[in-house]
Design an enzyme around this catalytic site. Structure first.
Site, PDB file in Angstrom:
ATOM      1  N   ARG A 118       9.003  -2.138 -22.634  1.00 50.90           N
ATOM      2  CA  ARG A 118       7.931  -1.135 -22.695  1.00 50.90           C
ATOM      3  C   ARG A 118       6.545  -1.749 -22.818  1.00 50.90           C
ATOM      4  NH1 ARG A 118      11.880   0.876 -25.821  1.00 50.90           N
ATOM      5  NH2 ARG A 118      13.088   2.509 -24.808  1.00 50.90           N
ATOM      6  N   LYS A 140      -4.780  -1.804 -12.828  1.00 55.91           N
ATOM      7  CA  LYS A 140      -3.771  -1.222 -11.939  1.00 55.91           C
ATOM      8  C   LYS A 140      -2.742  -2.282 -11.563  1.00 55.91           C
ATOM      9  CE  LYS A 140      -6.402   2.352  -9.516  1.00 55.91           C
ATOM     10  NZ  LYS A 140      -6.799   2.814  -8.169  1.00 55.91           N
ATOM     11  N   GLU A 182     -14.732  -7.932  -0.080  1.00 53.23           N
ATOM     12  CA  GLU A 182     -14.820  -7.140  -1.320  1.00 53.23           C
ATOM     13  C   GLU A 182     -16.102  -7.449  -2.081  1.00 53.23           C
ATOM     14  OE1 GLU A 182     -12.803  -4.741  -1.815  1.00 53.23           O
ATOM     15  OE2 GLU A 182     -10.857  -5.261  -0.953  1.00 53.23           O
ATOM     16  N   LYS A 226     -17.229  -4.446 -10.789  1.00 47.23           N
ATOM     17  CA  LYS A 226     -15.931  -3.788 -10.964  1.00 47.23           C
ATOM     18  C   LYS A 226     -15.726  -3.412 -12.434  1.00 47.23           C
ATOM     19  CE  LYS A 226     -11.303  -3.114  -9.876  1.00 47.23           C
ATOM     20  NZ  LYS A 226     -10.159  -3.333  -9.032  1.00 47.23           N
ATOM     21  N   GLU A 236      -9.957   6.680 -12.220  1.00 47.14           N
ATOM     22  CA  GLU A 236     -10.393   7.068 -10.888  1.00 47.14           C
ATOM     23  C   GLU A 236     -10.629   8.558 -10.722  1.00 47.14           C
ATOM     24  OE1 GLU A 236      -8.255   5.097  -7.817  1.00 47.14           O
ATOM     25  OE2 GLU A 236      -9.523   5.896  -6.241  1.00 47.14           O
ATOM     26  N   ARG A 240     -15.038   5.276 -10.179  1.00 45.86           N
ATOM     27  CA  ARG A 240     -14.071   4.316  -9.636  1.00 45.86           C
ATOM     28  C   ARG A 240     -13.819   4.574  -8.144  1.00 45.86           C
ATOM     29  NH1 ARG A 240      -9.024   1.254 -12.621  1.00 45.86           N
ATOM     30  NH2 ARG A 240      -8.628  -0.132 -10.897  1.00 45.86           N
ATOM     31  N   ASN A 244     -13.709   2.472  -3.369  1.00 46.23           N
ATOM     32  CA  ASN A 244     -13.014   2.736  -2.105  1.00 46.23           C
ATOM     33  C   ASN A 244     -13.950   2.702  -0.907  1.00 46.23           C
ATOM     34  OD1 ASN A 244     -10.397   3.158  -3.168  1.00 46.23           O
ATOM     35  ND2 ASN A 244     -11.030   5.166  -3.896  1.00 46.23           N
ATOM     36  N   HIS A 247     -12.793   1.641   2.451  1.00 47.48           N
ATOM     37  CA  HIS A 247     -11.333   1.563   2.365  1.00 47.48           C
ATOM     38  C   HIS A 247     -10.622   2.755   2.990  1.00 47.48           C
ATOM     39  CE1 HIS A 247     -12.118  -1.849  -0.158  1.00 47.48           C
ATOM     40  NE2 HIS A 247     -10.837  -2.067  -0.369  1.00 47.48           N
ATOM     41  N   HIS A 251      -8.077   1.181   5.203  1.00 46.06           N
ATOM     42  CA  HIS A 251      -6.648   1.318   4.894  1.00 46.06           C
ATOM     43  C   HIS A 251      -5.891   1.954   6.046  1.00 46.06           C
ATOM     44  CE1 HIS A 251      -6.675   1.106   0.226  1.00 46.06           C
ATOM     45  NE2 HIS A 251      -6.270  -0.028   0.757  1.00 46.06           N
ATOM     46  N   HIS A 264      -6.565  -7.797   4.691  1.00 44.89           N
ATOM     47  CA  HIS A 264      -7.157  -6.630   4.040  1.00 44.89           C
ATOM     48  C   HIS A 264      -8.676  -6.640   4.233  1.00 44.89           C
ATOM     49  CE1 HIS A 264      -7.752  -3.443   1.163  1.00 44.89           C
ATOM     50  NE2 HIS A 264      -8.534  -4.220   0.442  1.00 44.89           N
TER      51      HIS A 264
HETATM   52  N1  LIG Z   1      -4.362  -3.903  -8.570  1.00 44.63           N
HETATM   53  C1  LIG Z   1      -5.453  -3.694  -7.875  1.00 44.63           C
HETATM   54  O1  LIG Z   1      -6.401  -3.076  -8.338  1.00 44.63           O
HETATM   55  C2  LIG Z   1      -5.533  -4.254  -6.484  1.00 44.63           C
HETATM   56  C3  LIG Z   1      -6.760  -4.262  -5.814  1.00 44.63           C
HETATM   57  C4  LIG Z   1      -6.815  -4.833  -4.551  1.00 44.63           C
HETATM   58  C5  LIG Z   1      -5.680  -5.388  -3.982  1.00 44.63           C
HETATM   59  N2  LIG Z   1      -4.502  -5.364  -4.665  1.00 44.63           N
HETATM   60  C6  LIG Z   1      -3.291  -5.954  -4.084  1.00 44.63           C
HETATM   61  O2  LIG Z   1      -3.510  -7.339  -3.929  1.00 44.63           O
HETATM   62  C7  LIG Z   1      -2.636  -7.816  -2.906  1.00 44.63           C
HETATM   63  C8  LIG Z   1      -3.386  -8.779  -2.026  1.00 44.63           C
HETATM   64  O3  LIG Z   1      -3.856  -9.854  -2.795  1.00 44.63           O
HETATM   65  P1  LIG Z   1      -4.214 -11.268  -2.153  1.00 44.63           P
HETATM   66  O4  LIG Z   1      -5.077 -11.059  -0.982  1.00 44.63           O
HETATM   67  O5  LIG Z   1      -4.691 -12.124  -3.260  1.00 44.63           O
HETATM   68  O6  LIG Z   1      -2.801 -11.720  -1.560  1.00 44.63           O
HETATM   69  P2  LIG Z   1      -1.702 -12.809  -2.009  1.00 44.63           P
HETATM   70  O7  LIG Z   1      -1.460 -12.781  -3.455  1.00 44.63           O
HETATM   71  O8  LIG Z   1      -0.540 -12.593  -1.121  1.00 44.63           O
HETATM   72  O9  LIG Z   1      -2.398 -14.182  -1.625  1.00 44.63           O
HETATM   73  C9  LIG Z   1      -2.668 -14.477  -0.267  1.00 44.63           C
HETATM   74  C10 LIG Z   1      -2.038 -15.795   0.153  1.00 44.63           C
HETATM   75  O10 LIG Z   1      -2.780 -16.865  -0.420  1.00 44.63           O
HETATM   76  C11 LIG Z   1      -1.915 -17.754  -1.127  1.00 44.63           C
HETATM   77  N3  LIG Z   1      -2.713 -18.279  -2.236  1.00 44.63           N
HETATM   78  C12 LIG Z   1      -3.105 -17.639  -3.340  1.00 44.63           C
HETATM   79  N4  LIG Z   1      -3.922 -18.387  -4.075  1.00 44.63           N
HETATM   80  C13 LIG Z   1      -4.040 -19.565  -3.407  1.00 44.63           C
HETATM   81  C14 LIG Z   1      -4.760 -20.764  -3.660  1.00 44.63           C
HETATM   82  N5  LIG Z   1      -5.592 -20.877  -4.707  1.00 44.63           N
HETATM   83  N6  LIG Z   1      -4.628 -21.765  -2.780  1.00 44.63           N
HETATM   84  C15 LIG Z   1      -3.837 -21.643  -1.687  1.00 44.63           C
HETATM   85  N7  LIG Z   1      -3.150 -20.544  -1.382  1.00 44.63           N
HETATM   86  C16 LIG Z   1      -3.251 -19.515  -2.243  1.00 44.63           C
HETATM   87  C17 LIG Z   1      -0.736 -16.925  -1.510  1.00 44.63           C
HETATM   88  O11 LIG Z   1       0.411 -17.726  -1.695  1.00 44.63           O
HETATM   89  C18 LIG Z   1      -0.600 -15.980  -0.320  1.00 44.63           C
HETATM   90  O12 LIG Z   1       0.116 -16.611   0.685  1.00 44.63           O
HETATM   91  C19 LIG Z   1      -2.102  -6.612  -2.184  1.00 44.63           C
HETATM   92  O13 LIG Z   1      -0.755  -6.421  -2.521  1.00 44.63           O
HETATM   93  C20 LIG Z   1      -2.952  -5.467  -2.724  1.00 44.63           C
HETATM   94  O14 LIG Z   1      -2.246  -4.245  -2.767  1.00 44.63           O
HETATM   95  C21 LIG Z   1      -4.428  -4.810  -5.897  1.00 44.63           C
HETATM   96 ZN   LIG Z   2      -9.786  -3.719  -1.107  1.00 37.05          ZN
END
Ligand SMILES: NC(=O)c1ccc[n+]([C@@H]2O[C@H](COP(=O)([O-])OP(=O)(O)OC[C@H]3O[C@@H](n4cnc5c(N)ncnc54)[C@H](O)[C@@H]3O)[C@@H](O)[C@H]2O)c1
Ligand SMILES: [Zn+2]
Length: 362
Positions: A118, A140, A182, A226, A236, A240, A244, A247, A251, A264
């Protein structure tokens, strides 16, 4: 940077070469239990050793739990595997889960931390630019379902976020540009000063060989934006929504192209182009201001060509969006550079014009 959340206040530490002091900072945040380090193979290979060493030097017992890289890992079955690792490792709710990686690791690890016993303490150590300026802050956490992204989740704010821009030195260029989208978004919705800085230094920041103080300052400012927004509105209902910006159509393009050809950030850049054009059509933004923002977006590397998508597919994706209420598409516009506002309903003819622009590559 301070963030106020429903679970209390937490700090985001942004800087260069923070990883060696990770253990001391975790302890200073009051986290004295054992630490499960959740990471992906790519990130762990580059940065895992430093993180484990630092935790060890601070006297914190740490155990790595490493998952494969990529969005396909953000699933309930990966979560289940991690739960197994935590149970077998004897972890309890008094211990800490530390997510070392990009948004995938942060969202997956965060979801596991939110639900294991939990809820256990979460520390985010984001290693992509996107994760540093966006996903690690705001609480999130989620995994994907075969029927849609981020559908199974929770609000579980971190107790500490440590964004070491040094870790970005191993990030592939395309991922760094993706995160830069971003940063531009943050500037457009809240910080004209940051926009000016990006206008001067965009390429250097996105492709600079090193990751130094200048990048750290830009990350800090984006995190501040942020943090301000989510501190005012964690769930949101108001500000918040501003996050978007770009987006809605972005999206929809990602969904319609099947989450493959575009990062993205590339989709969000396209979505911001559309949102700027619609802000002008709605009479909210002057053409001159929109042109200035479009010029900055034009400096992003062109995305790879994506397969032709039917406007109807983009439109269908738009109306499955969580921003649709009672058939009305709420839409984030700019009222000036550095100020976003929510338009309660995007008129149908502008929806269609937005869709047409979305499917047309720049
Ligand atoms: N929670 C939230 O508020 C929120 C907001 C935006 C996006 N997201 C989520 O985030 C995800 C995307 O995140 P991302 O773009 O970081 O993707 P990711 O975590 O898949 O990283 C992208 C790639 O880079 C590699 N990588 C990461 N750090 C590295 C480093 N320092 N050196 C070399 N390679 C590295 C990873 O192994 C991966 O292959 C999505 O699932 C999205 O839904 C969440
Ligand atoms: Zn985004």
């Amino acid at each position: 940077v301070d963030v106020i959340s429903s679970a209390g206040r937490y700090e985001v530490h942004v800087g260069v070469d923070l990883l060696p002091s990770l253990g001391a900072r975790v302890k200073a945040a009051g986290l004295l239990g054992r630490v499960a380090v959740v990471s992906d193979e790519t990130v762990f290979d580059s940065w895992g050793r430093q993180a484990l060493d630092s935790l060890g030097q601070a006297g914190l017992a740490a155990q790595p739990l490493v998952v494969p890289p990529g969005e396909s890992t953000k699933t309930l079955s990966s979560a289940e595997a991690l739960f197994g690792g935590l149970i077998q490792g004897g972890f309890t709710r008094n211990d800490t889960l530390l997510a070392l990686g990009g948004g995938v690791v942060g969202d997956l690890g965060g979801f596991v931390a939110a639900t294991f016993h939990r809820g256990m303490a979460l520390v985010q150590v984001p290693t992509t630019l996107l994760a540093q300026v966006d996903s690690s802050v705001g609480g999130k956490v989620a995994v994907d379902h075969p029927l849609g992204k981020n559908l199974i989740g929770a609000f579980h704010p971190a107790r500490l976020v440590l964004a070491d821009v040094r870790t970005l030195e191993t990030l592939p260029a395309r991922e760094r540009w993706s995160g830069m989208a971003e940063v531009v978004k943050a500037a457009l919705i809240q910080d004209e000063g940051l926009l000016e800085l990006l206008e001067q230094r965009l390429e250097a920041l996105a492709t600079g060989a090193g990751a130094g103080a200048e990048l750290a300052e830009v990350v800090r400012r984006a995190v501040q934006i942020k943090a301000n927004v989510v501190s005012r509105d964690e769930r949101e209902t108001g500000p918040r929504m501003w996050l978007n910006f770009g987006h809605t159509f972005g999206h929809a393009l990602e969904t319609a192209t099947g989450y493959g050809p575009l990062t993205h950030g590339e989709a969000v850049v396209q979505g911001m182009r559309v949102a700027l054009a619609l802000s002008v059509k709605l009479g909210r933004l002057t053409p001159a201001e929109a042109a200035r923002a479009q010029q900055l977006l034009a400096r992003f590397p062109p995305p790879p060509s994506w397969p032709a998508v039917a406007p109807a597919a983009v439109k269908a994706a738009l109306f499955r969006d969580k921003k649709v209420q009672a058939g009305r598409l709420r839409f984030v516009v700019l009222s000036r550079l550095g100020q976003a506002e929510v338009e309660p309903e995007l008129p149908p003819e502008l929806v269609d014009q937005g869709v047409a622009q979305t499917v047309t590559p720049p």
